[in-house]
Design a protein around this motif. Structure first.
Motif, PDB file in Angstrom:
ATOM      1  N   MET A 163     -10.285  31.809  18.970  1.00  0.00           N
ATOM      2  CA  MET A 163     -10.937  31.346  20.188  1.00  0.00           C
ATOM      3  C   MET A 163     -11.545  29.960  19.942  1.00  0.00           C
ATOM      4  O   MET A 163     -12.078  29.691  18.883  1.00  0.00           O
ATOM      5  CB  MET A 163     -12.047  32.312  20.593  1.00  0.00           C
ATOM      6  N   HIS A 164     -11.470  29.140  20.955  1.00  0.00           N
ATOM      7  CA  HIS A 164     -12.071  27.827  20.857  1.00  0.00           C
ATOM      8  C   HIS A 164     -12.895  27.558  22.103  1.00  0.00           C
ATOM      9  O   HIS A 164     -12.641  28.111  23.161  1.00  0.00           O
ATOM     10  CB  HIS A 164     -11.005  26.743  20.701  1.00  0.00           C
ATOM     11  N   SER A 165     -13.839  26.724  21.956  1.00  0.00           N
ATOM     12  CA  SER A 165     -14.619  26.279  23.099  1.00  0.00           C
ATOM     13  C   SER A 165     -14.027  24.963  23.567  1.00  0.00           C
ATOM     14  O   SER A 165     -13.862  24.033  22.771  1.00  0.00           O
ATOM     15  CB  SER A 165     -16.082  26.092  22.687  1.00  0.00           C
ATOM     16  N   ILE A 166     -13.695  24.883  24.829  1.00  0.00           N
ATOM     17  CA  ILE A 166     -13.106  23.651  25.349  1.00  0.00           C
ATOM     18  C   ILE A 166     -14.058  22.474  25.147  1.00  0.00           C
ATOM     19  O   ILE A 166     -13.626  21.358  24.860  1.00  0.00           O
ATOM     20  CB  ILE A 166     -12.682  23.810  26.836  1.00  0.00           C
ATOM     21  N   GLU A 167     -15.344  22.724  25.238  1.00  0.00           N
ATOM     22  CA  GLU A 167     -16.313  21.644  25.012  1.00  0.00           C
ATOM     23  C   GLU A 167     -16.235  21.131  23.575  1.00  0.00           C
ATOM     24  O   GLU A 167     -16.342  19.925  23.336  1.00  0.00           O
ATOM     25  CB  GLU A 167     -17.732  22.111  25.339  1.00  0.00           C
ATOM     26  N   LYS A 168     -16.032  22.030  22.610  1.00  0.00           N
ATOM     27  CA  LYS A 168     -15.894  21.605  21.205  1.00  0.00           C
ATOM     28  C   LYS A 168     -14.645  20.758  21.025  1.00  0.00           C
ATOM     29  O   LYS A 168     -14.660  19.761  20.306  1.00  0.00           O
ATOM     30  CB  LYS A 168     -15.844  22.818  20.280  1.00  0.00           C
ATOM     31  N   VAL A 169     -13.559  21.167  21.658  1.00  0.00           N
ATOM     32  CA  VAL A 169     -12.314  20.403  21.578  1.00  0.00           C
ATOM     33  C   VAL A 169     -12.522  19.010  22.176  1.00  0.00           C
ATOM     34  O   VAL A 169     -12.130  18.006  21.582  1.00  0.00           O
ATOM     35  CB  VAL A 169     -11.161  21.144  22.296  1.00  0.00           C
ATOM     36  N   ILE A 170     -13.151  18.943  23.342  1.00  0.00           N
ATOM     37  CA  ILE A 170     -13.407  17.652  23.986  1.00  0.00           C
ATOM     38  C   ILE A 170     -14.272  16.773  23.106  1.00  0.00           C
ATOM     39  O   ILE A 170     -13.973  15.586  22.910  1.00  0.00           O
ATOM     40  CB  ILE A 170     -14.064  17.862  25.372  1.00  0.00           C
ATOM     41  N   ASN A 171     -15.352  17.333  22.556  1.00  0.00           N
ATOM     42  CA  ASN A 171     -16.245  16.552  21.704  1.00  0.00           C
ATOM     43  C   ASN A 171     -15.549  16.052  20.443  1.00  0.00           C
ATOM     44  O   ASN A 171     -15.875  14.976  19.936  1.00  0.00           O
ATOM     45  CB  ASN A 171     -17.495  17.356  21.347  1.00  0.00           C
ATOM     46  N   LYS A 172     -14.576  16.801  19.946  1.00  0.00           N
ATOM     47  CA  LYS A 172     -13.838  16.399  18.742  1.00  0.00           C
ATOM     48  C   LYS A 172     -12.791  15.338  19.057  1.00  0.00           C
ATOM     49  O   LYS A 172     -12.601  14.408  18.284  1.00  0.00           O
ATOM     50  CB  LYS A 172     -13.161  17.621  18.123  1.00  0.00           C
ATOM     51  N   LYS A 173     -12.114  15.452  20.193  1.00  0.00           N
ATOM     52  CA  LYS A 173     -10.957  14.608  20.474  1.00  0.00           C
ATOM     53  C   LYS A 173     -11.260  13.356  21.291  1.00  0.00           C
ATOM     54  O   LYS A 173     -10.471  12.417  21.273  1.00  0.00           O
ATOM     55  CB  LYS A 173      -9.875  15.423  21.178  1.00  0.00           C
ATOM     56  N   LEU A 174     -12.356  13.355  22.046  1.00  0.00           N
ATOM     57  CA  LEU A 174     -12.643  12.236  22.946  1.00  0.00           C
ATOM     58  C   LEU A 174     -13.987  11.608  22.621  1.00  0.00           C
ATOM     59  O   LEU A 174     -14.818  12.219  21.953  1.00  0.00           O
ATOM     60  CB  LEU A 174     -12.629  12.727  24.405  1.00  0.00           C
ATOM     61  N   SER A 175     -14.225  10.411  23.166  1.00  0.00           N
ATOM     62  CA  SER A 175     -15.510   9.748  22.957  1.00  0.00           C
ATOM     63  C   SER A 175     -15.915   8.967  24.202  1.00  0.00           C
ATOM     64  O   SER A 175     -15.117   8.743  25.108  1.00  0.00           O
ATOM     65  CB  SER A 175     -15.436   8.807  21.738  1.00  0.00           C
ATOM     66  N   GLY A 176     -17.168   8.561  24.237  1.00  0.00           N
ATOM     67  CA  GLY A 176     -17.679   7.697  25.292  1.00  0.00           C
ATOM     68  C   GLY A 176     -17.538   8.262  26.694  1.00  0.00           C
ATOM     69  O   GLY A 176     -17.689   9.465  26.926  1.00  0.00           O
ATOM     70  N   ASP A 177     -17.236   7.375  27.651  1.00  0.00           N
ATOM     71  CA  ASP A 177     -17.093   7.770  29.053  1.00  0.00           C
ATOM     72  C   ASP A 177     -15.941   8.750  29.254  1.00  0.00           C
ATOM     73  O   ASP A 177     -16.015   9.628  30.114  1.00  0.00           O
ATOM     74  CB  ASP A 177     -16.865   6.541  29.948  1.00  0.00           C
ATOM     75  N   VAL A 178     -14.887   8.602  28.465  1.00  0.00           N
ATOM     76  CA  VAL A 178     -13.750   9.509  28.570  1.00  0.00           C
ATOM     77  C   VAL A 178     -14.208  10.931  28.258  1.00  0.00           C
ATOM     78  O   VAL A 178     -13.887  11.876  28.977  1.00  0.00           O
ATOM     79  CB  VAL A 178     -12.613   9.062  27.614  1.00  0.00           C
ATOM     80  N   ARG A 179     -15.001  11.091  27.193  1.00  0.00           N
ATOM     81  CA  ARG A 179     -15.542  12.398  26.829  1.00  0.00           C
ATOM     82  C   ARG A 179     -16.423  12.935  27.949  1.00  0.00           C
ATOM     83  O   ARG A 179     -16.317  14.089  28.347  1.00  0.00           O
ATOM     84  CB  ARG A 179     -16.344  12.314  25.535  1.00  0.00           C
ATOM     85  N   GLN A 180     -17.301  12.086  28.459  1.00  0.00           N
ATOM     86  CA  GLN A 180     -18.219  12.539  29.506  1.00  0.00           C
ATOM     87  C   GLN A 180     -17.479  12.983  30.757  1.00  0.00           C
ATOM     88  O   GLN A 180     -17.835  13.981  31.384  1.00  0.00           O
ATOM     89  CB  GLN A 180     -19.237  11.447  29.853  1.00  0.00           C
ATOM     90  N   ASN A 181     -16.429  12.264  31.129  1.00  0.00           N
ATOM     91  CA  ASN A 181     -15.636  12.657  32.293  1.00  0.00           C
ATOM     92  C   ASN A 181     -14.992  14.024  32.089  1.00  0.00           C
ATOM     93  O   ASN A 181     -15.008  14.868  32.991  1.00  0.00           O
ATOM     94  CB  ASN A 181     -14.562  11.610  32.589  1.00  0.00           C
ATOM     95  N   ALA A 182     -14.436  14.259  30.905  1.00  0.00           N
ATOM     96  CA  ALA A 182     -13.808  15.550  30.622  1.00  0.00           C
ATOM     97  C   ALA A 182     -14.845  16.674  30.624  1.00  0.00           C
ATOM     98  O   ALA A 182     -14.616  17.746  31.194  1.00  0.00           O
ATOM     99  CB  ALA A 182     -13.065  15.497  29.287  1.00  0.00           C
ATOM    100  N   LEU A 183     -15.986  16.442  30.002  1.00  0.00           N
ATOM    101  CA  LEU A 183     -17.048  17.460  29.978  1.00  0.00           C
ATOM    102  C   LEU A 183     -17.554  17.748  31.388  1.00  0.00           C
ATOM    103  O   LEU A 183     -17.803  18.908  31.739  1.00  0.00           O
ATOM    104  CB  LEU A 183     -18.196  17.017  29.075  1.00  0.00           C
ATOM    105  N   ASP A 184     -17.695  16.706  32.202  1.00  0.00           N
ATOM    106  CA  ASP A 184     -18.142  16.871  33.580  1.00  0.00           C
ATOM    107  C   ASP A 184     -17.149  17.732  34.366  1.00  0.00           C
ATOM    108  O   ASP A 184     -17.544  18.611  35.122  1.00  0.00           O
ATOM    109  CB  ASP A 184     -18.311  15.501  34.234  1.00  0.00           C
ATOM    110  N   PHE A 185     -15.867  17.483  34.164  1.00  0.00           N
ATOM    111  CA  PHE A 185     -14.856  18.265  34.874  1.00  0.00           C
ATOM    112  C   PHE A 185     -14.897  19.736  34.461  1.00  0.00           C
ATOM    113  O   PHE A 185     -14.866  20.631  35.313  1.00  0.00           O
ATOM    114  CB  PHE A 185     -13.457  17.685  34.637  1.00  0.00           C
TER     115      PHE A 185
END
Length: 155
Positions: free
Chosen positions: A1-23
């Motif tokens: 099992m993985h947390s999508i937020e953990k994947v986003i935090n690992k793979k993305l940064s900056g505004d791109v990360r924030q946009n994905a987390l917001d979605f």
């Protein structure tokens, strides 16, 4: 099992990360959570969208690795003929087609789909692909998600 937020935090940064987390936060808050058995956001068991991270050669994404895409589920069952959407949301959808063979699915040779009155030939199961959506584009994608949820609820 993985947390999508953990994947986003690992793979993305900056505004791109924030946009994905917001979605992701929006989808969860609106009862369209990620089903971790197949990585699709769903409502009442119906696919809405999935997230893909990294370089996507089919959509000419490359560079620093801060890339993500929202692949949209089978849109001919997403929005009906009577659905009304604002022009900016419609325009974003029309700018984001996903022809069959441009994604990792195995549904070749594609499908004929009609979305908001526009016919798409050879469309992928994931009818639309929104690459690295901006905060402004995410507003429209959220509108589409709400419409999809409503259409599932009444079907």
């Amino acid at each position: 099992m993985h947390s999508i937020e953990k994947v986003i935090n690992k793979k993305l940064s900056g505004d791109v990360r924030q946009n994905a987390l917001d979605f992701v936060s929006f989808m969860q808050a609106n009862e369209m959570p990620l089903d971790q058995t197949d990585d699709w956001f769903k409502y009442q068991g119906e696919n809405i969208c999935t997230l893909i991270f990294g370089v996507c050669e089919a959509h000419n994404m490359s560079g620093n690795g801060d890339n993500w895409s929202i692949y949209w589920a089978n849109c001919d069952v997403c929005w009906g003929e009577g659905d009304v959407v604002d022009k900016a949301t419609e325009d974003l959808a029309f700018r984001s087609p996903n022809p069959c063979g441009k994604c990792p699915c195995e549904h070749s040779p594609g499908f004929r789909k009609t979305v908001f009155g526009k016919v798409y030939e050879n469309a992928c199961y994931s009818t639309f692909c929104f690459d690295n959506p901006s905060a402004e584009e995410l507003k429209h994608i959220k509108t589409l998600a709400k419409m999809r949820k409503q259409n599932i609820a009444v079907s």
